[in-house]
Scaffold this active site. Structure first.
Site, mmCIF file in Angstrom:
data_model
loop_
_atom_site.group_PDB
_atom_site.id
_atom_site.type_symbol
_atom_site.label_atom_id
_atom_site.label_comp_id
_atom_site.label_asym_id
_atom_site.label_seq_id
_atom_site.Cartn_x
_atom_site.Cartn_y
_atom_site.Cartn_z
ATOM 1 C CB CYS A 268 -0.863 0.059 1.258
ATOM 2 S SG CYS A 268 -1.919 -1.359 1.496
ATOM 3 N N GLY B 129 0.411 0.054 -5.096
ATOM 4 C CA GLY B 129 -0.902 -0.570 -5.030
ATOM 5 C C GLY B 129 -1.774 -0.053 -6.147
ATOM 6 N N GLY C 94 1.096 -1.830 5.652
ATOM 7 C CA GLY C 94 1.787 -2.852 6.440
ATOM 8 C C GLY C 94 0.850 -4.010 6.687
#
Ligand code: SF4
Length: 485
Positions: free
Chosen positions: A16, A42, A122
């Site tokens: 991300c 992403g 994460g």
């Protein structure tokens, strides 16, 4: 935006990208630009939340690329205000590979002291245990994302303000997290105690910016101030930046793969350009694994800086032996099986005039399943190469990542089941060499190599040494490395 690597399904996938800004008119427009610069982190979906003193919180979350969703005046006018955060997503938790809109971030929570939105990069390694506990105690989850746990933990905190509730919540969370969050008048950034995932602070006039990478500061003309420290929380409002340290201090373990592949080559990590680091990796690789050959070719684009480094160190000429079709998007290859079977040829073409009769060194950033390495080798041989030597700018990827990177199951990783010699035979190349773990550490600036007693980076996908125990995965049967392995 084309994927950063032409063989997305045979690469580890980050994860991300996050971005936030406070102190500009129409903050959401800056967030859209920042997310566009972070699109390589992403491509499945993205979202923006903005706050305006009159209109309150507004959010737009969409599937697809930023440029297709956050460029129309109609969409951006729905996100007014001087503070906004955003997120681009490749699913690493939640509805993996099949993103549901309810899993698209930022997430929003309404608390007694006001609203807060949160975007997370994460992976929370104890999310399932936390989710069970929270549901038993009455929480009603809206998504299948691990990140939503943070909102529910904040809701249960008894602290009086949002930053303190975030501190409380994040102390319960294990794993890797860089977080950008906002209230009506505060922008908040946090990195986990090990600092596994990146987060940087920038300045644009009077405004403050938080972003996964410095390339997202560049696109809006913001000045890079510093990295958010591992374990640091910054709370930014009109009075400036307040730095807090809510976690027990630990030795940082930043993701070493960010240097190899995930981050953009024009970003700065650890005070050095990612491009320079990758060139240094190529130089190190040339020292460790020399071979007589006529040309050094990158597997475009991610192998390019390392191939240049290999060429500079070895003195073997660099050549663009493989040309990537820049306009080959995923959508074009999806409609029919026949076209899909054309595989790599749609995405890459060999520059026959350069390859014919040559001994070729191919430099790639990593080998995951090995399927594309085989196909590339065949293309090079078909073009008349005399020899093919693979040089890989990372050590063998033998373990999955549980910290925000999508990795195949362990048994699908070529290096998990084969030795280097077996991989060479499997790929049927004249030679195959990976940079050593110590060599990689040297290239990222650790002159003495890896400190095995107390490693300076997370390198779990190469070493099997997980800095945070992946509790949820162990519960599901994942087996940690044994002393004998
Ligand atoms: S396991 Fe590998 S990809 Fe995951 S954080 Fe660690 S170094 Fe990065």
């Amino acid at each position: 935006m084309p994927p950063a690597h032409p063989f997305d399904d045979d690469k580890l996938k980050e994860e991300c990208g996050i971005f936030g800004i406070i102190g500009v008119a129409d903050a959401a427009n800056f967030v859209a630009l920042g997310l566009h610069a972070l699109q390589h982190r992403g491509q499945e979906a993205g979202g923006i939340v903005a706050h305006d003193p009159e209109q309150g919180f507004n959010s737009v979350r969409r599937f697809g690329y930023v440029r297709d969703n956050f460029t129309s005046a109609k969409v951006m006018e729905a996100l007014p205000g001087p503070i906004a955060i955003g997120h681009v997503r490749y699913s690493t938790a939640g509805s993996k590979g099949q993103t549901a809109m309810r899993d698209v971030q930022p997430f929003f929570g309404e608390f007694s002291m006001g609203g807060a939105a949160i975007a997370h990069n994460g992976n929370i390694t104890n999310a399932e245990a936390l989710r069970r506990e929270l549901i038993e105690r009455g929480s009603i989850f809206q998504s299948s994302s691990d990140s939503e746990c943070i909102i529910h933990l904040m809701a249960r905190s008894l602290q009086r303000d949002i930053p303190e509730r975030m501190e409380d919540a994040l102390r319960r969370v294990e794993g890797a997290f860089s977080v950008v969050a906002m209230t009506a008048n505060q922008l908040i950034g946090v990195r986990d105690p090990l600092g596994v995932r990146p987060l940087v602070l920038g300045r644009l006039g009077e405004a403050w910016v938080l972003a996964s990478e410095t390339c997202a500061l560049d696109i809006i003309g913001a000045e890079f101030q510093r990295e958010i420290e591992p374990g640091e929380m910054v709370v930014i409002d009109e009075s400036g930046v307040e730095s807090r340290h809510p976690f027990r201090a630990r030795r940082p373990r930043f993701c070493i793969f960010e240097h190899v592949y995930f981050s953009r080559p024009d970003s700065i990590l650890g005070g050095r350009s990612v491009y320079e680091t990758r060139e240094a990796i190529g130089r190190e690789l040339a020292k460790e694994a020399p071979v007589e050959a006529d040309i050094v070719c990158p597997v475009p684009d991610s192998g390019t800086p390392a191939a240049i480094g290999y060429s500079l160190e070895s003195g073997i000429p660099y050549a663009m032996g493989i040309i990537r079709n820049q306009y080959m998007g995923r959508t074009f290859i999806e409609p029919t099986e026949q076209i899909r079977n054309m595989g790599v040829r749609l995405k890459l073409n060999v520059n026959r005039a350069l390859i014919r009769g040559k001994r070729v060194i191919l430099v790639d950033d990593s080998v995951v399943r090995g399927t594309t390495s085989r196909k590339i080798k065949e293309m090079i041989l078909d073009a008349g190469a005399k020899e093919v030597h693979f040089r890989i700018a990372s050590p063998p990827t033998a373990w999955p990542c549980f910290y925000g990177v999508d990795t195949p199951q362990r048994e699908k990783l070529l290096a998990a089941t084969m030795t280097e010699e077996e991989m060479r035979d499997h790929l049927a190349v004249d030679s195959l060499k990976f940079i050593s773990l110590d060599g990689l550490y040297r290239a990222v600036g650790e002159a003495q190599g890896r400190d095995n007693a107390c490693p300076q980076y997370c390198d779990a996908c190469f070493s099997g040494d997980y800095p945070v125990e992946p509790a949820d995965m162990i519960e599901k049967g994942f087996r940690l490395k044994t002393a004998a392995e």
